[in-house]
Design a protein around this motif. Structure first.
Motif, short mmCIF file in Angstrom:
data_model
loop_
_atom_site.label_atom_id
_atom_site.label_comp_id
_atom_site.label_asym_id
_atom_site.label_seq_id
_atom_site.Cartn_x
_atom_site.Cartn_y
_atom_site.Cartn_z
N ASP A 76 67.49 -51.70 -47.06
CA ASP A 76 68.46 -52.37 -46.19
C ASP A 76 68.48 -51.69 -44.82
OD1 ASP A 76 70.57 -53.67 -44.97
OD2 ASP A 76 71.85 -53.60 -46.75
N LEU A 77 67.69 -52.22 -43.91
CA LEU A 77 67.52 -51.58 -42.60
C LEU A 77 68.79 -51.60 -41.76
CD1 LEU A 77 63.94 -52.75 -41.65
CD2 LEU A 77 64.67 -50.59 -42.66
N ALA A 78 69.64 -52.59 -41.93
CA ALA A 78 70.90 -52.65 -41.16
C ALA A 78 71.81 -51.48 -41.55
CB ALA A 78 71.60 -53.97 -41.39
N ILE A 79 71.93 -51.25 -42.83
CA ILE A 79 72.76 -50.13 -43.30
C ILE A 79 72.11 -48.81 -42.90
CG2 ILE A 79 73.64 -48.91 -45.34
CD1 ILE A 79 74.05 -51.64 -46.64
N LEU A 80 70.80 -48.74 -43.01
CA LEU A 80 70.09 -47.51 -42.60
C LEU A 80 70.36 -47.19 -41.14
CD1 LEU A 80 68.08 -45.21 -43.09
CD2 LEU A 80 66.25 -46.83 -42.53
N ASP A 81 70.23 -48.18 -40.27
CA ASP A 81 70.50 -47.96 -38.84
C ASP A 81 71.92 -47.49 -38.60
OD1 ASP A 81 67.93 -48.60 -38.10
OD2 ASP A 81 68.41 -50.66 -37.51
N GLU A 82 72.87 -48.12 -39.29
CA GLU A 82 74.27 -47.75 -39.13
C GLU A 82 74.51 -46.31 -39.58
OE1 GLU A 82 78.40 -48.86 -41.35
OE2 GLU A 82 77.08 -50.53 -40.83
N ARG A 83 73.99 -45.95 -40.74
CA ARG A 83 74.18 -44.59 -41.26
C ARG A 83 73.48 -43.55 -40.39
NH1 ARG A 83 76.06 -44.77 -46.81
NH2 ARG A 83 77.40 -46.59 -46.76
N LEU A 84 72.29 -43.88 -39.89
CA LEU A 84 71.58 -42.95 -38.99
C LEU A 84 72.37 -42.75 -37.69
CD1 LEU A 84 67.85 -44.01 -39.45
CD2 LEU A 84 68.92 -41.88 -40.22
N ALA A 85 72.97 -43.81 -37.18
CA ALA A 85 73.76 -43.70 -35.95
C ALA A 85 74.98 -42.81 -36.18
CB ALA A 85 74.19 -45.09 -35.47
N VAL A 86 75.64 -42.98 -37.31
CA VAL A 86 76.80 -42.15 -37.64
C VAL A 86 76.38 -40.69 -37.75
CG1 VAL A 86 78.50 -41.64 -39.44
CG2 VAL A 86 78.13 -43.99 -38.71
N ALA A 87 75.25 -40.45 -38.44
CA ALA A 87 74.75 -39.08 -38.58
C ALA A 87 74.41 -38.48 -37.22
CB ALA A 87 73.53 -39.07 -39.50
N GLN A 88 73.85 -39.29 -36.33
CA GLN A 88 73.48 -38.82 -35.00
C GLN A 88 74.71 -38.43 -34.18
OE1 GLN A 88 70.30 -38.31 -33.97
NE2 GLN A 88 71.14 -37.38 -32.13
N VAL A 89 75.75 -39.24 -34.26
CA VAL A 89 76.99 -38.94 -33.54
C VAL A 89 77.60 -37.63 -34.06
CG1 VAL A 89 79.37 -39.69 -33.17
CG2 VAL A 89 77.49 -41.30 -32.88
#
Length: 121
Positions: A76-89
């Protein structure tokens, strides 16, 4: 935010290329990638030894978390992108808390000149 993600992506790409040659396990990979990124950050921001160790541990956690997220959410690339963005912040906030304001300014300036998104002409 795009600059941060671009910098992290460049660091990951460099270290991934080194990993492909070495064929190490995930833990050793995170260590090597964290070491490479931390050296660059230490040079750009002039970190002291204590800060270097804290930033290296932060980088190890970040790379480990990124690998975990990529494995867990590969379908699920949408969830992956969201979780990676949260981790980056979260990573950026922790990195900011480790560096002193002058160091952070030097690091931001060097990061801006390294990216294609830089507005300086």
């Amino acid at each position: 935010m795009k600059k941060v993600l671009l910098l992290a992506g460049l660091a990951i790409a460099l270290v991934s290329a080194a990993h492909a040659k070495s064929g190490g396990d995930a833990s050793a990979t995170a260590q090597a990638r964290a070491t490479a990124l931390t050296r660059i950050q230490a040079e750009k921001a002039r970190l002291d030894e204590g800060q270097y160790l804290k930033v290296k541990q932060l980088n190890i956690r970040m790379f480990s978390e990124m690998e975990d997220l990529k494995t867990r959410f590969a379908a699920d690339l949408a969830i992956l992108d969201e979780r990676l963005a949260v981790a980056q912040v979260r990573y950026e906030m922790e990195l900011t808390s480790i560096m002193r304001p002058a160091q952070l300014a030097m690091f931001q300036k060097s990061r801006n000149t390294m990216t294609a998104l830089s507005t300086s002409r």
